[in-house]
Every structure is written in C-alpha cells, then in structure tokens.
Design an enzyme around this catalytic site. Structure first.
Site, PDB file in Angstrom:
ATOM      1  N   TRP A 483      10.053  -1.862   7.809  1.00 13.38           N
ATOM      2  CA  TRP A 483       9.125  -0.730   7.788  1.00 13.38           C
ATOM      3  C   TRP A 483       7.808  -1.035   7.080  1.00 13.38           C
ATOM      4  CZ3 TRP A 483      14.227  -0.830   6.322  1.00 13.38           C
ATOM      5  CH2 TRP A 483      15.131  -0.263   7.235  1.00 13.38           C
ATOM      6  N   ASP A 484       7.562  -2.303   6.732  1.00  9.71           N
ATOM      7  CA  ASP A 484       6.385  -2.656   5.931  1.00  9.71           C
ATOM      8  C   ASP A 484       6.418  -1.934   4.591  1.00  9.71           C
ATOM      9  OD1 ASP A 484       4.031  -3.850   5.190  1.00  9.71           O
ATOM     10  OD2 ASP A 484       2.733  -2.543   6.361  1.00  9.71           O
ATOM     11  N   TYR A 485       7.613  -1.814   4.019  1.00  8.66           N
ATOM     12  CA  TYR A 485       7.779  -1.228   2.692  1.00  8.66           C
ATOM     13  C   TYR A 485       7.707  -2.321   1.624  1.00  8.66           C
ATOM     14  CZ  TYR A 485       9.287   3.365   4.505  1.00  8.66           C
ATOM     15  OH  TYR A 485       9.348   4.603   5.108  1.00  8.66           O
TER      16      TYR A 485
END
Length: 808
Positions: A483-485
């Site tokens: 999630w591009d976290y």
C-alpha cells in the site's frame, strides 16, 4: 376533473416548461443512476428520489399545485432519511439535501408567477389554497432548524485537556542529551532526538495573539523551472546557529541569513548538472557539525572548524563552512562525497538524499530516496556512514544484504532495488544507536518477488549500531506492504513515565495512523501492539500477510461505508456511492486489485514526513492526523516498455514515468478517491489536530483544523478540516504551531486543549515545519517557510517569514 384537464391543456408559460423539464431530466438521471446503485446493493433512496423528481416535474410542467404538496412530502422523507444515515452532522446533511432544498426554495419563489392566487369566490378556493406551499415552506424551514442545530456542535470533535502536570517530573528529566542552546536549532527536529520542541517560553497562550511579522525574506527560488518535476517543493526547516539562519531551497542553493533582520549573508549554488530523472525536487534541511571540543574524538579542521552538510539532487553530499559558505576542500573529494559510488543502475536524479543526514560526533549517516514504482531495477536503499572529518566510508548497511556492513570493495555494487530510508533519521549517541524509518521495495503494490531480507526490513523502524552499522533491533509497522505504507516520519526520542517508571522511548508515526511507542533500547512495545486479521486475496503471483500490527495509540480511520460517501451535491455523492460499490473494499489493508481497490488511508498518509511534535518535559505530543482515501488499480503488463498509466501523456525530458513498474507484472494507477467535481468521496473532516498523552497512551483531545479557502472555487474560509503536509512545532510556553494545512495559514494552538489561539495568512502554501529561536535582542521568534507543494497544488512561493511578539 374537467377543470383539471382544462388547465393541463391550456397554454403553459415558458418558465413552467423550463422548470418542469429540468426536474424531469434530473429525475430520469437519478432514476437511472439510483437504479444502478440499488442493483449493486446500495441505497434505494436515489432511485425513489428520481421517480419523485420525474413526477413532480410533470406536475410542474402542467402547473398543477399538487407538485408543491408532493415535493413537501418528498423533502420531509429526504430529511428523515438523511438524519437516519448521518445524524445532526452538517456537511453530510448538506451533501444530501443542498440540491433538494434549493429546488424547493425556487419552487416557492416561482409560485406567484406559475400559479396566480385563486379568487375568494372561486369554488376551488378551499382545494387550491396556499396549504401545499405552506407545507413546503415548513419542511424547508425544518431543515434550516436542523442545520442551525448542527452548526452548534461538532460530532467529530473530542474535547479534553492535558493537565500541566502530565508526565512529571519536570524539566530536569527532559532530554539529557540536549546540549543545544535554548535559543538555537541545530538539526531538522532541533536535536537528533527529532522532537520539534523549543524550550523558549516567551510566547504563551495569553500573548500569542500579539504575534506580528518581524521580517520577510524572499529566496528567489520558485518552482516551475525547466526540468522540474511536479513535486518540486519548499519543505525546508532552517537551522539557527549563533546569530545566523541556514536553509536550502528546492533548487539546492544554500543561504545564510541574519537571524535578527533576515538579511542575506551568503549564498552557495552547488550547480547541479545535467538532465535529472527526478520524482521529487526538494531539500528538507541541512545538517550541522559543531566545532569539536577538546574531548571529542573527531579532530577539528583548520579550514572548517564547523561544517554544514548539504545533499544535492545529483547525489553529492557537500560540506560547507557556515561562516563563509565556502566548500570545505579537505572533506571527501574536493569538498563532497559522491553518493553514486557503488550504486547500481545509475540514472542521474533517480537517487539522492532529500532529507538532512544524521550527524554524530564521529560519523555522518546518509540514506536516500529512489524512484517510487518506476521499475524493478532501481538503485539500492543502502545506508552509509562516513567519517565526519575526511568523508571516508566507514560502514554500509544494505537491507538487501543486511549482515555484511564492512565497506564495499572497489568494483562491487550494492543490492539493486532494496528498501530505502528517504525520510529523516534520529540518533541516541548515549545508546550508540541510529534509528531509520524504512521504505518499501518498488513496486509498492506488488511484492511477489521480495526476498526474506526485504520482507523483514520493509516498512520498519531499524536500529543500527552507530559504530558498526549492525542491526540491533527491528520493528515492522506493516507486514508485506502492498500500500506504499513506508515509514515516512522521523522517529521521535523521548523519556516517558509509564507505570511509574522512566523509559527511554521511541515514538513512530505511520501513514496508516499508528503511533507505535517502543523502548528505544530494544524495540519492544511500551504501549500494547496487537496483531489484527487483515483482508486476503492479493493479485496473481503475490500474497497478503494474515495479520497487521495495530498500536494502542491509533488514528486509524473507521471503516468506510456507503453512508460515509460525500460530494458537493447529491449527484456527485451518488457517483461516489456507485464507485464505492464498484471498487474492492474490505477495510484497511484491502489489497490492490485489477478491479480497483479503495485504500483508506491512502499513501498520502495519516502522518507523513512532517512527523509529530513532542514536549519532552510532560511527555505529550501535538499531532496532525489526516484522512484521505485513495484508489489503487493494478494494470496487467504485457511487456516492459509500454506506458500504461501516464494519463497526462509521456513525461517531458528526463522525468520518469512513475507507477509503470517496468519489470513487474502490473503497472499501478493510483489517485485520490474523489468525485467528478474533484471533492473527496469521504465526508469531512479530512484533517485534524490532536493531543496525545504518551505516558498513558491516550488521546486527550482532537479537533478539525483548517478551511477550504484555498481548495474550493469560491474562496470562503469554511472550517471543514483539511489535511496538513509539514510538521508541527511545540514550545515550552505551552503553544504549538502549524503552517502545513492546505489553506495557506500559520496557526497557533493551546497544547492543553487544542484550542486555536492565533492565525496569520501566508502568501503561499506553508508545507514545511516551522521552528522557533531567539534573536540577538533576546526575542523569541517564530520562523515559517511559505513555498507551496507541487503535489498538493498549493500556491508556490519563496518566502521566509519571522514573527515576533509586538512590544506593548
């Protein structure tokens, strides 16, 4: 009946035809779209509303007063339905009822022209009295009453107060390693602990409203130059050393200003060369090495007793003399370190350090950013430590090859595409540890080929031994991140009192909204962390982690439902409801999909690089949670060259084609979850400020923050709560400051309860973290950067502003 038919067949005024036609058209649109919504499991309201509008439009076309009575019934039903869905919450109510209310008001305004009064002698007088119009007027007034009630309360606010005694004992227990003079600011977060806290006390809740601008300086560096990427930003937090301020500009110039007057003292241009493949063009700050004292292990340089370190967009790390702005020729090679040394997949601009480097007594510790989701053949995320005097490489830690930290031999290369650390790191020299917020391995949305090392260190906080680079502990904030976290915020180091014991803590804000509070000696959680079940079903060739960590202190947004969908009108709210049911969504950590998934919070993050501010005396935090959902759709790739998701066309010049993920099975199309009018599909507030007692792990208060003045077509300062990008500042006087909200204001708050105390209009977006210092006259100053941010679209500028209390 004959009388009715006679009136229907009579000539109809143009106005009646027009109004009735509009309602008929609106009704057919709502009936069709509402039927679609109902067919996918959504609310039946819009289909029924469409049917009502169509019938009422037909009656209006025929100038039949039944239209008014029927519309009154429809509006009353709509009001009851809206209250059932969202309660007395103004902005969700407004999105549902704004169009129906306006139509009802227009009907009342048109009544005298469409329906002349019936004479007293007419036998229809009783039947065609003004009762239908009175009924409509009453229900419209009922909504006004509900609206007024909703304006007096904020259902999203959390009221409370942090007592002045929180986190006792007092000042003597603040950061023991803080040897920075009270009136100065020596690192990005003031010290290597990253607290963004000033011990100055002149500015208080009682006098902060007396702040006024002392001086303003313009750097002359504006975004929009040839070769600039979209994300060209002025994000710097200046340093204050002695009586000088030091800052860097987006295009990499370094400036020294007089801290009292704002006068420019010197300027250095590193002359960045060539066409650069830039995703970001920024400089968040400089780093400072104080002159070594007699006991220091690093010898003093006659050429540069003290040094400023500037990372450049062409991947150099330059050492400057803070007195003169001259390059320290004895450092590295001609005054600079080449960060491309040992780096695979050389592509100028695709790798550099956007954040200030960590300075210790003996070493410089340097990370860097790589292109996000351009390909699977990017540079290494290696972290390197250099001798602070000579620039010689001392150790390197590569998350793709984490066990070998001895300097890379000549001719060898670091591991391509390994997770990087692009944000600001922190250090505790007493413990001998440097703390790195780690990113993810590109591509962010597909991880089928990640190695065991990558899986361990992605989206983690990693503590390395300062002297050797060996891993001492690691805490992962997201498992198998899709999630591009990545961890975007500087870890904050602080001493806390937990269950009566003083604990050296690390507070790590994350994009997904957690505040992980860890023992910085071991990485063990101080406040509980639990693993919760996560949605499953990743894309072909990938997998999802069965659980994800959640902290006891969490600003995780509630799971979205159809009722949470929003819009400027009932029409685009309907669009958002249909989109909600058309996209995949199973709550936080819904995997990206070829169908398209809702990611909430999106990769903008609840927290980003601005981090949080922490009062080390009381152990309290001033935070700026934001909530914006994004959508993430995987687009299957047939080859490694075709552009699939460049919706605005091929990037110009050498700028990279982002999100194409060349070498992976999928490109990714990511964008904010918004209506066709560009407003968020989730109801406000989208940005808040919140106070947290870190000792007890509780959120004390939370309030919406900021207006839509600079986000809406009509510049009205409506306080809806907007996101911030750029960190806050806390002071010992009990005041916090924030300039990063998306409405071009700097604001002051009472840290005890979050009440806004003061604001001033900025000439551009303030997407940087403010700081505070003492000038030569002994006055406490507030320094704000206003330069805007390319990705958020805030107004560009080149302003440095200093504020001071007006003299009585």
């Amino acid at each position: 009946m004959a009388a009715v038919l006679s009136r229907v067949s009579a000539p109809v005024p143009f106005l009646a035809r027009l109004f009735g036609g509009v309602l008929l058209l609106l009704g057919f649109v709502l009936l069709a779209a509402g039927g679609w919504l109902a067919s996918v499991g959504g609310s039946w309201y819009y289909a029924l509303a469409g049917l009502s509008f169509a019938v009422i439009g037909g009656l209006m076309w025929g100038r039949l007063r039944e239209a008014y009575f029927l519309y009154a019934l429809f509006f009353l039903a709509s009001l009851i339905w809206s209250l059932w869905e969202v309660g007395v919450d103004w902005w969700p109510l407004a999105a549902r009822l704004d169009v129906p209310w306006i139509i009802g008001a227009l009907m009342l305004a048109l009544l005298p022209r469409l329906h002349p009064a019936v004479p007293d002698t007419d036998p229809r007088r009783l039947r065609w009295s003004s009762r239908p119009s009175q009924a409509l007027m009453l229900v419209l007034l009922a909504f006004v009453v509900v609206a007024v009630i909703s304006w007096t309360r904020d259902l999203h606010a959390q009221e409370g107060e942090i007592p002045d005694t929180a986190g006792a004992p007092a000042a003597a227990t603040a950061a023991a390693s803080d040897n920075v003079p009270a009136g100065e600011w020596h690192a990005y977060g003031r010290t290597s602990f990253g607290q963004r806290y000033s011990p100055l006390t002149q500015i208080t809740p009682q006098n902060v409203s007396n702040l006024s601008m002392a001086w303003e300086f313009r750097t002359g560096d504006m975004r929009g130059q040839p070769g600039d990427p979209k994300e060209t930003t002025f994000e710097v937090t200046p340093l204050k050393i002695g009586q000088r301020l030091f800052l860097c500009t987006p295009h990499q110039s370094v400036l020294a200003l007089d801290a009292t007057t704002g006068k420019e003292l010197w300027r250095y241009d590193p002359k960045v060369q060539g066409q650069l493949a830039l995703q970001h063009l920024t400089c968040r700050g400089l780093s400072y090495q104080a002159p070594p004292d007699a006991a220091a292990s690093a010898p003093a340089s006659a050429e540069c007793p003290a040094k400023l370190f500037m990372p450049t967009a062409d991947a150099r790390l330059i050492a400057l003399n803070p007195d003169t702005g001259k390059v320290c020729q004895s450092f590295g090679k001609g005054g600079a370190i080449d960060l491309w040394a040992g780096m695979p997949n050389a592509r100028p601009g695709a790798y550099y350090s956007t954040s200030p480097v960590v300075v210790t007594q003996r070493l410089l510790i340097v990370g860097g950013t790589v292109l996000d989701n351009a390909s699977t053949k990017e540079q290494s995320g290696v972290i390197r430590a250099y001798d602070i005097s000579t620039g010689a490489l001392v150790w390197n830690w590569d998350s793709g090859n984490p066990d070998v930290t001895t300097p890379l031999s000549a001719g060898q290369k670091y591991v391509p595409n390994s997770p990087n650390s692009w944000s600001v790191a922190s250090a505790d020299e007493q413990l001998g540890l440097v703390y790195l917020p780690m990113g993810n391995q590109p591509p962010d949305q597909w991880g089928g080929n990640r190695s065991a090392a990558v899986e361990r260190y992605s989206s983690s906080v990693v503590a390395l031994d300062i002297n050797t680079g060996q891993v001492r502990w690691v805490f992962q904030t997201v498992h198998h991140d899709l999630w591009d976290y990545d961890v975007p915020s500087q870890p904050v180091l602080v001493e806390l009192t937990v269950n009566g014991q003083r604990v050296p803590a690390l507070v790590q804000p994350t994009k997904q909204g957690e505040l992980f509070v860890l023992d910085r000696r071991t990485g063990a959680p101080i406040h509980p962390v639990r693993e919760v079940a996560a949605p499953q079903g990743a894309a072909t060739g990938d997998h999802t982690a069965p659980t994800q960590p959640v902290s006891a202190i969490s600003f995780e947004p509630p799971k979205l439902t159809e009722k949470d969908m929003w819009g400027a009108t009932m029409l685009d709210q309907l669009w958002c409801r249909i989109a909600f049911h058309s996209l995949r969504y199973e709550g936080r950590f819904t995997p990206p999909s070829t169908q398209g998934s809702i990611i909430n919070p999106g990769n903008f993050g609840v927290f980003n690089w601005g981090s949080i501010a922490v009062d080390p005396v009381r152990g309290i935090a001033f935070t700026t949670p934001a909530v914006l959902a994004f959508t993430s759709q995987l687009v299957p790739r047939k080859d490694d060259t075709t552009m699939l998701v460049q919706d605005e066309g091929k990037p110009s010049g050498s700028l990279p084609a982002l999100n194409e993920n060349y070498g992976a099975p999928f490109a990714s199309r990511m964008k904010p979850f918004t209506s066709p009018l560009g407003v968020p599909c989730q109801a406000p507030p989208w940005g808040t400020v919140a106070g947290v007692d870190l000792n007890t792990g509780t959120v004390a208060w939370r309030h919406r923050n900021g207006t839509v003045r600079d986000l809406s077509p009509v510049p009205v300062p409506i306080r809806m709560g907007v996101p911030s990008l750029g960190g806050p500042l806390m002071t010992a006087g009990g005041v916090a400051f924030l300039s990063g909200s998306m409405d071009n204001y700097v604001r002051a708050y009472d840290v005890r309860n979050g009440r806004q105390l003061w604001e001033d209009r900025l000439p551009a977006g303030g997407q940087a973290t403010p700081m505070s210092y003492q000038d030569a006259q002994g006055r406490q100053m507030l320094l704000v950067i206003a330069g805007g941010h390319g990705s958020t679209g805030t107004k560009p500028g080149d302003y440095v502003r200093a504020y001071v209390l007006k003299q009585p």
